[in-house]
Structure formats: C-alpha cells, structure tokens
Design a protein around this motif. Structure first.
Motif, PDB file in Angstrom:
ATOM      1  N   LYS A  73       0.673  -1.163   0.230  1.00  9.17           N
ATOM      2  CA  LYS A  73      -0.344  -0.151   0.079  1.00  9.17           C
ATOM      3  C   LYS A  73       1.270   0.766   0.087  1.00  9.17           C
ATOM      4  CE  LYS A  73      -3.941   1.762  -0.378  1.00  9.17           C
ATOM      5  NZ  LYS A  73      -4.790   0.596  -1.361  1.00  9.17           N
ATOM      6  N   ALA A  74       2.022   1.106   0.758  1.00  6.63           N
ATOM      7  CA  ALA A  74       2.525   1.719   0.658  1.00  6.63           C
ATOM      8  C   ALA A  74       3.318   2.769  -0.354  1.00  6.63           C
ATOM      9  CB  ALA A  74       3.623   1.687   1.882  1.00  6.63           C
ATOM     10  N   PHE A  75       3.537   1.441  -1.507  1.00 14.86           N
ATOM     11  CA  PHE A  75       4.666   1.912  -2.335  1.00 14.86           C
ATOM     12  C   PHE A  75       3.347   1.828  -3.461  1.00 14.86           C
ATOM     13  CE2 PHE A  75       6.642  -0.019  -5.946  1.00 14.86           C
ATOM     14  CZ  PHE A  75       7.960   0.501  -5.682  1.00 14.86           C
ATOM     15  N   GLU A  76       1.995   1.556  -3.383  1.00 13.47           N
ATOM     16  CA  GLU A  76       1.043   2.728  -3.812  1.00 13.47           C
ATOM     17  C   GLU A  76       1.092   4.007  -3.874  1.00 13.47           C
ATOM     18  OE1 GLU A  76      -2.854   1.006  -4.533  1.00 13.47           O
ATOM     19  OE2 GLU A  76      -2.468  -0.690  -3.859  1.00 13.47           O
ATOM     20  N   LEU A  77       1.022   4.677  -2.478  1.00 16.26           N
ATOM     21  CA  LEU A  77       1.089   5.783  -2.654  1.00 16.26           C
ATOM     22  C   LEU A  77       2.412   6.767  -2.970  1.00 16.26           C
ATOM     23  CD1 LEU A  77      -0.602   5.628   1.591  1.00 16.26           C
ATOM     24  CD2 LEU A  77      -1.511   7.156  -0.319  1.00 16.26           C
ATOM     25  N   ILE A  78       3.651   6.313  -2.712  1.00 16.50           N
ATOM     26  CA  ILE A  78       4.636   6.744  -3.225  1.00 16.50           C
ATOM     27  C   ILE A  78       4.236   7.294  -4.852  1.00 16.50           C
ATOM     28  CG2 ILE A  78       7.040   6.646  -3.899  1.00 16.50           C
ATOM     29  CD1 ILE A  78       7.263   4.546  -0.899  1.00 16.50           C
ATOM     30  N   GLN A  79       4.418   6.033  -5.392  1.00 15.91           N
ATOM     31  CA  GLN A  79       3.560   6.123  -6.891  1.00 15.91           C
ATOM     32  C   GLN A  79       2.803   6.856  -7.350  1.00 15.91           C
ATOM     33  OE1 GLN A  79       5.235   3.986  -9.943  1.00 15.91           O
ATOM     34  NE2 GLN A  79       5.673   2.210  -8.940  1.00 15.91           N
ATOM     35  N   THR A  80       2.224   7.650  -6.479  1.00 18.35           N
ATOM     36  CA  THR A  80       1.137   8.591  -7.147  1.00 18.35           C
ATOM     37  C   THR A  80       1.335  10.199  -6.602  1.00 18.35           C
ATOM     38  OG1 THR A  80      -0.249   8.367  -4.959  1.00 18.35           O
ATOM     39  CG2 THR A  80      -0.703   7.253  -6.584  1.00 18.35           C
ATOM     40  N   GLU A  81       2.636  10.587  -5.741  1.00 19.80           N
ATOM     41  CA  GLU A  81       3.295  11.761  -5.995  1.00 19.80           C
ATOM     42  C   GLU A  81       3.856  11.994  -7.333  1.00 19.80           C
ATOM     43  OE1 GLU A  81       2.456  14.120  -3.187  1.00 19.80           O
ATOM     44  OE2 GLU A  81       3.049  12.029  -1.898  1.00 19.80           O
ATOM     45  N   LYS A  82       3.709  13.201  -7.096  1.00 23.08           N
ATOM     46  CA  LYS A  82       3.579  13.440  -8.588  1.00 23.08           C
ATOM     47  C   LYS A  82       4.936  13.618  -8.749  1.00 23.08           C
ATOM     48  CE  LYS A  82       1.588  18.415  -8.008  1.00 23.08           C
ATOM     49  NZ  LYS A  82       1.271  18.067  -6.369  1.00 23.08           N
ATOM     50  N   ASN A  83       5.728  14.451  -8.273  1.00 20.50           N
ATOM     51  CA  ASN A  83       6.840  14.655  -8.525  1.00 20.50           C
ATOM     52  C   ASN A  83       8.285  14.250  -8.461  1.00 20.50           C
ATOM     53  OD1 ASN A  83       6.241  17.585  -8.731  1.00 20.50           O
ATOM     54  ND2 ASN A  83       6.034  17.622  -6.498  1.00 20.50           N
ATOM     55  N   VAL A  84       7.724  12.380  -8.104  1.00 21.00           N
ATOM     56  CA  VAL A  84       8.944  11.638  -7.534  1.00 21.00           C
ATOM     57  C   VAL A  84       9.261  11.091  -8.840  1.00 21.00           C
ATOM     58  CG1 VAL A  84       8.727   9.671  -6.652  1.00 21.00           C
ATOM     59  CG2 VAL A  84       6.611  10.522  -5.856  1.00 21.00           C
ATOM     60  N   SER A  85      10.752  11.200  -9.354  1.00 19.16           N
ATOM     61  CA  SER A  85      11.723  10.445  -9.971  1.00 19.16           C
ATOM     62  C   SER A  85      12.487   9.131  -9.505  1.00 19.16           C
ATOM     63  CB  SER A  85      12.494  11.623 -10.766  1.00 19.16           C
ATOM     64  OG  SER A  85      12.954  12.283  -9.210  1.00 19.16           O
ATOM     65  N   GLY A  86      12.276   8.938  -7.702  1.00 20.25           N
ATOM     66  CA  GLY A  86      12.466   7.732  -7.812  1.00 20.25           C
ATOM     67  C   GLY A  86      12.141   7.246  -6.253  1.00 20.25           C
ATOM     68  N   VAL A  87      12.700   5.870  -6.330  1.00 23.92           N
ATOM     69  CA  VAL A  87      12.121   5.560  -4.882  1.00 23.92           C
ATOM     70  C   VAL A  87      13.086   4.758  -3.722  1.00 23.92           C
ATOM     71  CG1 VAL A  87      10.182   3.939  -3.805  1.00 23.92           C
ATOM     72  CG2 VAL A  87      10.005   4.846  -5.269  1.00 23.92           C
ATOM     73  N   LEU A  88      12.938   5.682  -2.709  1.00 24.87           N
ATOM     74  CA  LEU A  88      13.984   4.844  -1.480  1.00 24.87           C
ATOM     75  C   LEU A  88      13.645   4.128  -0.814  1.00 24.87           C
ATOM     76  CD1 LEU A  88      17.174   3.883  -0.237  1.00 24.87           C
ATOM     77  CD2 LEU A  88      17.093   6.689   0.516  1.00 24.87           C
ATOM     78  N   VAL A  89      14.294   3.431  -0.643  1.00 22.84           N
ATOM     79  CA  VAL A  89      13.179   1.511   0.358  1.00 22.84           C
ATOM     80  C   VAL A  89      14.758   1.697   1.555  1.00 22.84           C
ATOM     81  CG1 VAL A  89      12.211  -0.551   1.247  1.00 22.84           C
ATOM     82  CG2 VAL A  89      11.782   0.823  -1.272  1.00 22.84           C
ATOM     83  N   ASN A  90      14.306   1.971   2.889  1.00 27.33           N
ATOM     84  CA  ASN A  90      15.111   1.468   4.405  1.00 27.33           C
ATOM     85  C   ASN A  90      14.110   1.080   5.283  1.00 27.33           C
ATOM     86  OD1 ASN A  90      17.371   2.041   5.498  1.00 27.33           O
ATOM     87  ND2 ASN A  90      17.540   4.134   6.248  1.00 27.33           N
ATOM     88  N   ILE A  91      14.716  -0.779   5.430  1.00 29.07           N
ATOM     89  CA  ILE A  91      13.884  -1.246   6.587  1.00 29.07           C
ATOM     90  C   ILE A  91      15.195  -1.940   6.797  1.00 29.07           C
ATOM     91  CG2 ILE A  91      12.350  -3.168   6.775  1.00 29.07           C
ATOM     92  CD1 ILE A  91      11.302  -0.964   6.002  1.00 29.07           C
ATOM     93  N   PHE A  92      14.915  -1.638   8.380  1.00 26.37           N
ATOM     94  CA  PHE A  92      15.401  -2.913   9.826  1.00 26.37           C
ATOM     95  C   PHE A  92      14.680  -2.931   9.636  1.00 26.37           C
ATOM     96  CE2 PHE A  92      17.323  -2.988  13.320  1.00 26.37           C
ATOM     97  CZ  PHE A  92      18.450  -3.036  13.255  1.00 26.37           C
ATOM     98  N   GLY A  93      15.710  -4.528   9.660  1.00 25.22           N
ATOM     99  CA  GLY A  93      14.812  -5.675  10.249  1.00 25.22           C
ATOM    100  C   GLY A  93      14.849  -5.899  11.602  1.00 25.22           C
TER     101      GLY A  93
END
Ligand code: ADP
Ligand code: MG
Length: 386
Positions: A300-320
């Motif tokens: 869901k989070a991924f979908e939200l980010i993709q709809t942001e209009k100015n996005v030209s790249g995505v950084l996922v940073n997860i600490f397990g």
C-alpha cells in the motif's frame, strides 16, 4: 486535527469569548433568511475551509445587500478556495458562515501555543493583528508581546491585565480582554490544544472586544479523550493520501521533493531524509511504515508513493528488527507486480533476514538496485533520480 472557524467560534462563545452573530449555511437559498435573522445591513460571507489566508484568497466577502450576499454564496459554495496557505488545488467550500459585518476600530492578535524552548504555554499578543501577522512576526518581532505561563501555575487575571495594558486597551476593554484570554487558556488546557489563535481580535466602535476569526489545532495524540472534538472532524478538508495512509496505519506526509521514501520507524525515516538531502536530493514524502509492518502495508505504501506527482525515484530503507526483511522484499515485489514500476528504485535492507531479502530482490528479475549500506543507498538514489 484542525477545525473550522465556525466551530472554533462555538467553543469561544462557550468560554466567555465574544464573537459576532453568524449563521452557517450550505446553500444559497438559505442566504436571505440568514441575513434577516442576523439583522443589520452589512454582512460578511466567509468560506469555511481548513486554511488561513482566506481573505487574501477571496474567501471573505463584504456585502452591503442581501443580493450581494447571495452572489457571494453562489461564488463560494461548491467551489475550491485557494489561499497562500493551501496547495494549488485549494480546499472544497461546502459551507459558508454569514456573519454580521462589524465596525472595526482596531485589529489585534491573540494566540496561545507551546513554546518548546521555554517549555511553557505562551501567550502571543499584538496590536498589529489582521491579515499580515506573519509579516509582522518576521519583520518587526518586537511588536509581538510574549508571556510564558508557569507550568504548575495558572494564568492569572493580573498577567492578563498586564498584557492588556501593553496592548493599550482601556478599562472596559481590559475587562473583556481578561475574560477572553482566560477562556482561551481554559480551552487550550482542557482540550489538549497545540495552537489557538484569534486573528483578528477586534475592538469595535461600540467599545466591545470580538473574536472575528478563530483557529484551533488539537493534539492528535490526545483526541481519544475528547469525543466532542473528534466529532468536529471534517474529512473533506484532509489530504486524501494522508487519509488512506492512516487507514493502513502508515504515517505519511507529502513533501515537495522528488525522492519517494519508504522507511520503518520515524527516527530512521528522518535520518534517511537527512542523508538524501546531504547528498543533494530532496524527499517527496515522509513515510513511516511502522516497526511491525506487513507485506500488505508495504504494498500500500508503495502505491501511495507512486501517486505522488513529483517522484522521480524511490528509496526503501528497512531495518529488520521485529519485521523480517524477506517479508518486506516479498511485499515490494508484490507491489511492483500490482502497480508496475516505472521509476528507479533502491532498496536497502538491514537486520533480520536481510541477506535473504536482498537475494530475493536480486533474483527477481525486476530492476531494483539493492544496497546494504545506507549512505551508498542514498547516494545511489540521488544519482538515479536526476
Ligand atoms: P483569514 O484570516 O482566513 O483571512 P478572517 O476571518 O481573519 O480570515 O478575515 C479576514 C479579514 O476580513 C479580517 O482581518 C477582517 O478585516 C475582515 N472580516 C472578517 N470578518 C468580518 C466581519 N464579520 N465584519 C467585518 N470584517 C470582517
Ligand atoms: Mg484571520
């Protein structure tokens, strides 16, 4: 949480703060009846949206006949109001407040907030109220009177009177001012407010003090103990993305940059944004997917980010820590399968099952850049999103 001016004024009038007579309407057909109930011959039609600067945006209209009131209602109702404080789309106007026009002598400013430096509830007051208070605060800060209330004490009538004196109010107005300020302080403390503002607080030709506008922001973390306040929520005024996010327990805030971020934990999210900035990029959002996040929430989070209009790249940073990185990797792949991927994406996984997660991504055949070092990940996404 924000509320409308008319709602703030109802709270004001229950707490000894005088307000002009006003009637809330949602249809122009109700306008002439409202005018006759209010009486007088001057009315002000005020768009009810969750933003200040309405006067500057054409959302506060002075009218000298019932017909002008009707024209103003027609113009505002059903439209969007754009002000210096909204985005380019503006906010929907579903209701207007028709108010008795006032004979303004002077426009004062009165507000309360928590000053984090002094750790006190602080009264702010000024003789220079009205539509340019931000300019006053930045250019002539000496025109703002500040008074910090001792945390274990209460606001005394004596302190109120001292502030009134600095504002140059006469005896009759001082008495009204003291009552108003004490009322404002009561609302602030009892309703867990983070900011309360009357701008302008006017003195009239009839020697009365009236709250002509009202703004109240409540502390979201305390809303659970204020059902009456929660009932005032108007979701038509809220950011759609932020609302969807809260449904999925994602902390999401839209920003102006170009790099979409998905991070677990608010502290890590801020550190990630700092690093992006440090390496010459800017974040398109703040997004904390939470400590114990699931593959579904990541999708869901991924979908939200993709709809942001100015996005030209995505950084996922997860600490397990609690969450397993291989599950996160699955979530990312599911999301990409569902919403497609047309942006460069860098994924940094660290902690529980990180190696397994990175392997899953590397072997997926999807164009994902994986990193185990956060600085390298930040540098990479800044480079790829240019
Ligand atoms: P905003 O702060 O969103 O611009 P306000 O409610 O403060 O909206 O209104 C802007 C200005 O319009 C006020 O500073 C005041 O000069 C004028 N105004 C607002 N309400 C009235 C009223 N009832 N009578 C006369 N003037 C008004
Ligand atoms: Mg105002």
């Amino acid at each position: 949480m924000h509320i409308h001016e008319y709602q703030a004024k109802t709270l004001f009038s229950h707490n000894n703060i005088q307000t002009p007579k006003g009637i809330l309407i949602s249809n122009t057909k109700q306008a002439s009846k409202a005018c006759s109930e209010l009486g007088g011959s001057v009315w002000v039609v005020k768009a009810q949206v969750h933003a200040g600067g309405r006067g500057k945006g054409g959302g506060v209209i002075l009218c000298r006949s019932v017909m002008e009131v009707e024209v103003a209602c027609d113009k505002l109702l059903g439209g969007q109001l754009i002000t210096p404080q909204t985005d380019a789309k503006g906010l929907p106007i579903n209701q207007v407040l028709v108010e008795a026009g006032q004979n303004i002598e002077q426009e004062l400013y009165l507000g309360l907030l928590i000053d984090r430096q002094t750790q006190k509830i602080t009264v702010l007051a000024s003789t220079e109220g009205g539509m340019d208070i931000e300019k006053v605060a930045s250019e002539t800060p000496d025109k703002i009177i500040k008074f910090g209330v001792e945390p274990l004490g209460a606001l005394s009538e004596k302190s109120c009177a001292e502030i009134a004196e600095k504002l140059g109010l006469n005896a009759e107005l001082t008495e009204q001012f003291n009552r108003a300020l004490l009322g404002l302080y009561d609302i602030f403390v009892q309703k867990d407010v983070s900011l309360i503002e009357i701008n302008p607080l006017i003195t009239t030709a009839e020697n009365t003090l009236l709250a002509l506008d009202g703004k109240i922001d409540f502390d979201d973390n305390a809303l659970y103990r204020h059902e009456d306040i929660l009932a005032l929520r108007d979701i038509s005024q809220e950011d759609e993305k932020e609302m969807t996010a809260s449904e999925y327990q994602l902390n999401y805030i839209s920003l102006n940059g170009t790099i979409g971020c998905m991070v677990n934990g608010a502290g890590l999210a801020m550190a990630t944004m700092d690093l992006i900035e440090h390496h010459g990029g800017s974040s398109a959002n703040f997004l904390d997917v939470g400590g114990g996040t699931t593959a579904q929430r990541v999708a869901k989070a991924f979908e939200l980010i993709q709809t942001e209009k100015n996005v030209s790249g995505v950084l996922v940073n997860i600490f397990g820590g609690i969450v397993r990185c291989d599950l996160i990797a699955e979530g990312i792949l599911q999301a990409i399968e569902k919403v497609g991927l047309n942006l460069p994406i860098v994924v940094r996984l660290e902690g529980t099952n990180a190696a397994a997660g990175l392997k899953l991504l590397d072997e997926s055949g999807v164009a994902i850049h994986t990193e185990s070092d956060l600085t390298q990940a930040a540098i990479k996404i800044v480079e790829l999103s240019k």
